[in-house]
Design a protein around this motif. Structure first.
Motif, short mmCIF file in Angstrom:
data_model
loop_
_atom_site.label_atom_id
_atom_site.label_comp_id
_atom_site.label_asym_id
_atom_site.label_seq_id
_atom_site.Cartn_x
_atom_site.Cartn_y
_atom_site.Cartn_z
N MET A 105 0.82 -1.20 0.00
CA MET A 105 0.00 0.00 0.00
C MET A 105 0.86 1.26 0.00
O MET A 105 0.61 2.21 -0.75
CB MET A 105 -0.94 0.00 1.21
N MET A 106 1.92 1.28 0.82
CA MET A 106 2.79 2.45 0.85
C MET A 106 3.56 2.61 -0.46
O MET A 106 3.80 3.73 -0.91
CB MET A 106 3.78 2.33 2.02
N PRO A 115 -8.54 -6.28 7.75
CA PRO A 115 -7.92 -5.15 7.06
C PRO A 115 -8.92 -4.21 6.42
O PRO A 115 -8.58 -3.08 6.08
CB PRO A 115 -7.06 -5.84 5.99
N CYS A 116 -10.15 -4.64 6.26
CA CYS A 116 -11.17 -3.78 5.67
C CYS A 116 -11.95 -3.01 6.74
O CYS A 116 -12.81 -2.19 6.41
CB CYS A 116 -12.14 -4.59 4.81
N ALA A 117 -11.68 -3.32 8.01
CA ALA A 117 -12.45 -2.69 9.08
C ALA A 117 -12.19 -1.19 9.12
O ALA A 117 -11.10 -0.71 8.90
CB ALA A 117 -12.08 -3.32 10.42
N SER A 133 -9.25 0.55 1.53
CA SER A 133 -10.15 1.37 0.73
C SER A 133 -9.36 2.01 -0.42
O SER A 133 -8.61 2.97 -0.20
CB SER A 133 -10.80 2.46 1.59
N LEU A 134 -9.50 1.49 -1.62
CA LEU A 134 -8.77 2.02 -2.77
C LEU A 134 -9.16 3.47 -3.05
O LEU A 134 -8.32 4.27 -3.48
CB LEU A 134 -9.02 1.16 -4.00
N PHE A 135 -10.41 3.80 -2.82
CA PHE A 135 -10.87 5.17 -3.06
C PHE A 135 -10.11 6.16 -2.19
O PHE A 135 -9.60 7.19 -2.68
CB PHE A 135 -12.38 5.27 -2.78
N TRP A 136 -10.01 5.87 -0.88
CA TRP A 136 -9.32 6.78 0.02
C TRP A 136 -7.81 6.73 -0.17
O TRP A 136 -7.12 7.73 0.05
CB TRP A 136 -9.70 6.49 1.46
N MET A 137 -7.28 5.58 -0.56
CA MET A 137 -5.84 5.52 -0.92
C MET A 137 -5.54 6.51 -2.03
O MET A 137 -4.57 7.27 -1.97
CB MET A 137 -5.47 4.11 -1.37
N ALA A 138 -6.38 6.47 -3.07
CA ALA A 138 -6.16 7.36 -4.22
C ALA A 138 -6.32 8.83 -3.79
O ALA A 138 -5.52 9.69 -4.20
CB ALA A 138 -7.14 7.02 -5.33
N GLY A 139 -7.32 9.11 -2.95
CA GLY A 139 -7.53 10.48 -2.50
C GLY A 139 -6.36 11.01 -1.70
O GLY A 139 -5.91 12.15 -1.91
N LEU A 140 -5.84 10.21 -0.77
CA LEU A 140 -4.69 10.64 0.02
C LEU A 140 -3.44 10.80 -0.84
O LEU A 140 -2.63 11.70 -0.62
CB LEU A 140 -4.43 9.64 1.15
N MET A 150 -5.93 5.94 7.25
CA MET A 150 -6.37 4.70 6.63
C MET A 150 -7.04 3.79 7.66
O MET A 150 -7.90 2.97 7.31
CB MET A 150 -5.21 3.98 5.95
N PHE A 151 -6.67 3.93 8.93
CA PHE A 151 -7.35 3.16 9.97
C PHE A 151 -8.79 3.64 10.14
O PHE A 151 -9.68 2.87 10.49
CB PHE A 151 -6.63 3.30 11.31
#
Length: 237
Positions: free
Chosen positions: A54-55, A114-116, A196-203, A189-190
């Motif tokens: 992810m990083m 991990p999805c929590a 969450s791919l959406f929030w990964m992309a946003g960050l 991310m926690f």
């Protein structure tokens, strides 16, 4: 001849960044979820692997200006600039590996899934993390670390070290600056769910914007105030 070599090395660096980033995002999109780990160590190792990928997916694009600048400078220092660039990126990812290990440890402690999302399960804790991230956006330490990421040439001129070990050390130092700049945002991310791919992309877009917009401090400070407001709303409800 130097111009041709320079263009080639920058192209090699750019293609390498795109390929590794694409592979990381592709793996995250297809990563299987669920299933109980055989042991606590296996669970931690799985979480660490997820954070490491992810990083890589999120931070390599934001490091592209620094990596391409390093490739440019390396051409003038060595005929094997591609190797030096790979070592620099390796040092950068190694620094983030330490963060990944810490994040995996926290994840195992608070949410084995991990999805929590803490937003649904623990809204007060989610609110506290949002406020923490928002306040950190406004601190002098955030600004100092961000300045080191916003000026690739300035960083390299100040911290240049020769040889393979020196190159890895430069990568480690740049990684440490990035961690100092982004650790609180990564902690979000926690809140939203670590897969969450959406929030990964946003960050990723926000962090890249911070690094590119040196003359627009309202960008990261505004984001900080929004985070503080959202976190406060969760804490008082």
């Amino acid at each position: 001849m130097k111009s041709v070599l320079l263009d080639r090395e920058r192209l090699v660096a750019a293609v390498g960044l795109v390929l590794v980033t694409a592979l990381a995002w592709g793996y995250l999109a297809r990563m299987p979820m669920g299933g109980a780990a055989a042991s606590p160590f296996a669970a931690w190792w799985a979480a660490f692997g997820m954070w490491a990928v992810m990083m890589t997916a999120m931070m390599l694009p934001t490091a592209a200006p620094m990596v391409l600048t390093f490739a440019t400078v390396s051409v003038r220092q060595s005929d094997r600039a591609w190797l030096a660039t790979a070592l620099f990126v390796g040092g950068y990812l190694l620094a983030w590996g330490a963060f990944d290990a810490a994040a995996a440890t926290v994840q195992i402690g608070i949410a084995k899934d991990p999805c929590a999302s803490l937003l649904g399960a623990h809204p007060r804790l989610a609110g506290a993390l949002l406020v923490t991230a928002g306040v950190y956006q406004l601190t002098p330490l955030k600004s100092a670390c961000l300045r080191g990421c916003q000026s690739p040439l300035g960083f390299l001129l100040t911290h240049w070290r020769g040889g393979s070990l020196g190159t890895v050390r430069m990568g480690l130092l740049h990684g440490a600056l990035c961690i100092g700049c982004c650790w609180a945002l990564m902690g979000l991310m926690f809140v939203v769910g670590t897969m969450s791919l959406f929030w990964m992309a946003g960050l990723t877009v926000l962090i890249l914007g911070e690094k590119l917009a040196a003359g627009l401090p309202w960008l990261w400070r505004g984001a900080g105030m929004v985070l503080v407001g959202a976190g406060t709303a969760l804490l008082v409800t």
